[in-house]
Design a protein around this motif. Structure first.
Motif, PDB file in Angstrom:
ATOM      1  N   ALA A   1       0.834  -1.205   0.000  1.00 49.65           N
ATOM      2  CA  ALA A   1       0.000   0.000   0.000  1.00 49.65           C
ATOM      3  C   ALA A   1       0.863   1.247   0.000  1.00 49.65           C
ATOM      4  O   ALA A   1       0.500   2.261  -0.609  1.00 49.65           O
ATOM      5  CB  ALA A   1      -0.931  -0.017   1.203  1.00 49.65           C
ATOM      6  N   TYR A   2       2.003   1.192   0.654  1.00 45.70           N
ATOM      7  CA  TYR A   2       2.880   2.360   0.700  1.00 45.70           C
ATOM      8  C   TYR A   2       3.436   2.666  -0.687  1.00 45.70           C
ATOM      9  O   TYR A   2       3.434   3.819  -1.125  1.00 45.70           O
ATOM     10  CB  TYR A   2       4.025   2.137   1.680  1.00 45.70           C
ATOM     11  N   GLU A   3       3.916   1.645  -1.378  1.00 47.10           N
ATOM     12  CA  GLU A   3       4.450   1.857  -2.726  1.00 47.10           C
ATOM     13  C   GLU A   3       3.378   2.440  -3.633  1.00 47.10           C
ATOM     14  O   GLU A   3       3.635   3.364  -4.416  1.00 47.10           O
ATOM     15  CB  GLU A   3       4.982   0.548  -3.306  1.00 47.10           C
TER      16      GLU A   3
ATOM     17  N   GLN B   1      -1.034  14.737   3.726  1.00 47.98           N
ATOM     18  CA  GLN B   1      -0.530  13.770   2.760  1.00 47.98           C
ATOM     19  C   GLN B   1       0.615  12.950   3.346  1.00 47.98           C
ATOM     20  O   GLN B   1       0.690  11.738   3.141  1.00 47.98           O
ATOM     21  CB  GLN B   1      -0.062  14.492   1.492  1.00 47.98           C
ATOM     22  N   LEU B   2       1.502  13.603   4.065  1.00 50.85           N
ATOM     23  CA  LEU B   2       2.619  12.892   4.687  1.00 50.85           C
ATOM     24  C   LEU B   2       2.116  11.924   5.753  1.00 50.85           C
ATOM     25  O   LEU B   2       2.610  10.801   5.873  1.00 50.85           O
ATOM     26  CB  LEU B   2       3.607  13.886   5.284  1.00 50.85           C
TER      27      LEU B   2
ATOM     28  N   TYR C   1       2.563   7.815   5.978  1.00 51.85           N
ATOM     29  CA  TYR C   1       3.016   7.098   7.171  1.00 51.85           C
ATOM     30  C   TYR C   1       2.035   5.980   7.516  1.00 51.85           C
ATOM     31  O   TYR C   1       2.443   4.844   7.787  1.00 51.85           O
ATOM     32  CB  TYR C   1       3.149   8.084   8.327  1.00 51.85           C
ATOM     33  N   PHE C   2       0.760   6.278   7.476  1.00 49.56           N
ATOM     34  CA  PHE C   2      -0.245   5.262   7.764  1.00 49.56           C
ATOM     35  C   PHE C   2      -0.262   4.177   6.695  1.00 49.56           C
ATOM     36  O   PHE C   2      -0.484   2.996   6.989  1.00 49.56           O
ATOM     37  CB  PHE C   2      -1.628   5.896   7.892  1.00 49.56           C
TER      38      PHE C   2
ATOM     39  N   GLY D   1       2.198   3.008   5.183  1.00 43.14           N
ATOM     40  CA  GLY D   1       3.299   2.110   5.510  1.00 43.14           C
ATOM     41  C   GLY D   1       3.051   1.283   6.755  1.00 43.14           C
ATOM     42  O   GLY D   1       3.905   0.485   7.148  1.00 43.14           O
ATOM     43  N   GLY D   2       1.905   1.483   7.371  1.00 43.08           N
ATOM     44  CA  GLY D   2       1.585   0.730   8.580  1.00 43.08           C
ATOM     45  C   GLY D   2       2.033   1.408   9.852  1.00 43.08           C
ATOM     46  O   GLY D   2       2.008   0.803  10.924  1.00 43.08           O
ATOM     47  N   GLY D   3       2.437   2.673   9.747  1.00 39.62           N
ATOM     48  CA  GLY D   3       2.861   3.398  10.932  1.00 39.62           C
ATOM     49  C   GLY D   3       1.697   3.622  11.891  1.00 39.62           C
ATOM     50  O   GLY D   3       0.541   3.728  11.474  1.00 39.62           O
ATOM     51  N   ILE D   4       2.007   3.673  13.164  1.00 44.13           N
ATOM     52  CA  ILE D   4       0.985   3.906  14.176  1.00 44.13           C
ATOM     53  C   ILE D   4       1.358   5.123  15.000  1.00 44.13           C
ATOM     54  O   ILE D   4       2.512   5.560  15.022  1.00 44.13           O
ATOM     55  CB  ILE D   4       0.802   2.699  15.108  1.00 44.13           C
ATOM     56  N   LEU D   5       0.355   5.693  15.660  1.00 38.90           N
ATOM     57  CA  LEU D   5       0.547   6.816  16.570  1.00 38.90           C
ATOM     58  C   LEU D   5      -0.015   6.447  17.931  1.00 38.90           C
ATOM     59  O   LEU D   5      -0.865   5.547  18.040  1.00 38.90           O
ATOM     60  CB  LEU D   5      -0.172   8.066  16.044  1.00 38.90           C
TER      61      LEU D   5
END
Length: 360
Positions: free
Chosen positions: A56-58, A291-292, A296-297, A299-303
Motif C-alpha cells: 500500500a505504501y508503494e 498527505q505525509l 506514514y499510515f 506504511g503501517g505506521g501507528i501513533l
C-alpha cells in the motif's frame, strides 16, 4: 512480432502507440520498423517496464507522482561495485557503494507485522567511518523551491553530527536533507548557513528532531518559497519543526548520495549515516502534512492512541485517531469489533459497556 491494433492497443501503425489499462502482460521491448521503396530499418528497442505495487505504501508514493523513488530492495552483492539502485518511478538509477549493505545479506526495511510493507522488503545499510558506504541517486538538478524529500530511517548507534541522508555535493549547488548537530536538518540557498544552522525558533539552534535509535521513523523535508518544514513520525507521535526563510530554486549538480554527505574537502569516511534507510522519494512540489501522515499510515505506521469520550446531551461521543473500536460488557472481555468509525455516538442510557481501540 508485430503489435496489432485492437483491444487496449491503438495507433500501432502511427507515430504514437497508445496502450490503455496497462498491465504486466504489456511489459516488453518495443521497436519501430520503417519501410519504403528503399528497404526497411528497425529502431533501437524501447523497454516498457510495468510496475505492480507490492505494498500500500508503494502504491501511495506512486500515486503522489514523485520524480524519483528508490525502494532500495535490491538483493545483489554491493561489494561488486555494479549493483543498481533502481529508481522505480523516475528512471534515475544509481549504484550501491561497495562499502554499503543491502538485501544480499538480509538487511530488512520496515516489514510485517509491525508495518504493512511486503515481507521481503529490504533496505540500504550505511555505517560510520566506512568508505563508499552509500547509494548514488542521480536525480539531477531540481531547479525549484517547492520540494519534498521523504524516507524511512532506523538509526543505529552514535551518529555523525552532520550525517547525510540525501545530499548533493561537489557538483553545482550543495544541499539536501541530513543531520545537523545530531538533529534532522537541511541545506539550501547555495549552502547558506541560515538553512543548515537554522534555529527553528529554539534556543538550541537545532530542530530538536532526533530520530530514536533502532526504531523506524518516517521523516520528511518539505521546502517552499517561504519556509522549510522538517517532520518525523513514529510510534511516539508526529513531530515537526519549521524554519521561516525565503528559499531559492537552487541549481544542483548530480552527485546526490543516499546515506552520506560528501562535504567538500572532508574525508570520504565522515558524515556517513549510521543505520538503515529505505523508500527514498523526491517530489518537486510540497506535500501537505495530511498527505505525509497518510503516507506514514499507508506504511503501517501507528501513533499513540487516546480514546476520548465526551458527553453530548443524552449521548456520549467516542473519538479516536486510528484503529478499530472494540467493545465488551466486562473489562476482561471478550472484546468484539464495534464496527463504527470515529466519531461514534451512542446513547448514555445503554447498558454498561467498555470500549478500547485496537491499533494492530
Amino acid at each position: 512480432m508485430p503489435v496489432p491494433n485492437g483491444g487496449k492497443i491503438s495507433g500501432a501503425f502511427t507515430p504514437t502507440i497508445t496502450i490503455t489499462s496497462i498491465a504486466a502482460a504489456n511489459a516488453a521491448a518495443y521497436d519501430v520498423v520503417i519501410t519504403n521503396r528503399a528497404g526497411s530499418i528497425t529502431s533501437a528497442p524501447a523497454v516498457l517496464t510495468v510496475i505492480t505495487p507490492a505494498s500500500a505504501y508503494e502504491a501511495a508514493i506512486i500515486a503522489a507522482n514523485p520524480i524519483a523513488y528508490f525502494r532500495l530492495n535490491e538483493t545483489n552483492d554491493p561489494s561488486s561495485g555494479s549493483v543498481v539502485a533502481n529508481d522505480f518511478w523516475g528512471g534515475h538509477n544509481g549504484l550501491f557503494g561497495v562499502g554499503s549493505q543491502n538485501g544480499f545479506i538480509g538487511i530488512q526495511g520496515p516489514v510485517p507485522p509491525d508495518f504493512s510493507f511486503e515481507a521481503a522488503n529490504t533496505a540500504l545499510a550505511t555505517f560510520t567511518a566506512t568508505a563508499n558506504c552509500y547509494a548514488t541517486a542521480p536525480i539531477g538538478t531540481l531547479s525549484t523551491n517547492t520540494v519534498t524529500i521523504c524516507m524511512w530511517i532506523k538509526p543505529s548507534g552514535v551518529q555523525d553530527v552532520l550525517a547525510g541522508l540525501l545530499m548533493n555535493r561537489n557538483s553545482g549547488v550543495a544541499g539536501g536533507f541530513g543531520y545537523n548537530g545530531g538533529n534532522l536538518g537541511y541545506t539550501w540557498n547555495n549552502n547558506n548557513a541560515a538553512t543548515y544552522n537554522a534555529t527553528y525558533g529554539h534556543v538550541s539552534g537545532r530542530s530538536d528532531l532526533i530520530p530514536p535509535l533502532d526504531v523506524w521513523s518516517f521523516i520528511s523535508l518539505v521546502l517552499s518559497p517561504t519556509n522549510a518544514i522538517l517532520s518525523m513520525a513514529n510510534s511516539n507521535g508526529i513531530f515537526s519543526a519549521t524554519n521561516v526563510l525565503a528559499h531559492t530554486a537552487d541549481v544542483f549538480g548530480n552527485l546526490w548520495r543516499i546515506g552520506h554527505d560528501a562535504n567538500d574537502g572532508v574525508a570520504a569516511t565522515t558524515r556517513m549515516f549510521n543505520g538503515t534507510l529505505d523508500e527514498v522519494a523526491v517530489f518537486t512540489y510540497d506535500l501537505s502534512a495530511a498527505q505525509l501522515q497518510n503516507l506514514y499510515f499507508a506504511g503501517g505506521g501507528i501513533l499513540p492512541v487516546t480514546l476520548t469520550i465526551t458527553p453530548s446531551g443524552p449521548n456520549v461521543i467516542l473519538s479516536w485517531p486510528q484503529g478499530t473500536l472494540q467493545e465488551a460488557t466486562n473489562v476482561l472481555g471478550p472484546w468484539v469489533p464495534n464496527g463504527a468509525t470515529s466519531p461514534y455516538t451512542t446513547p448514555a442510557t445503554n447498558s454498561q459497556t467498555y470500549y478500547r481501540v485496537r491499533v494492530r
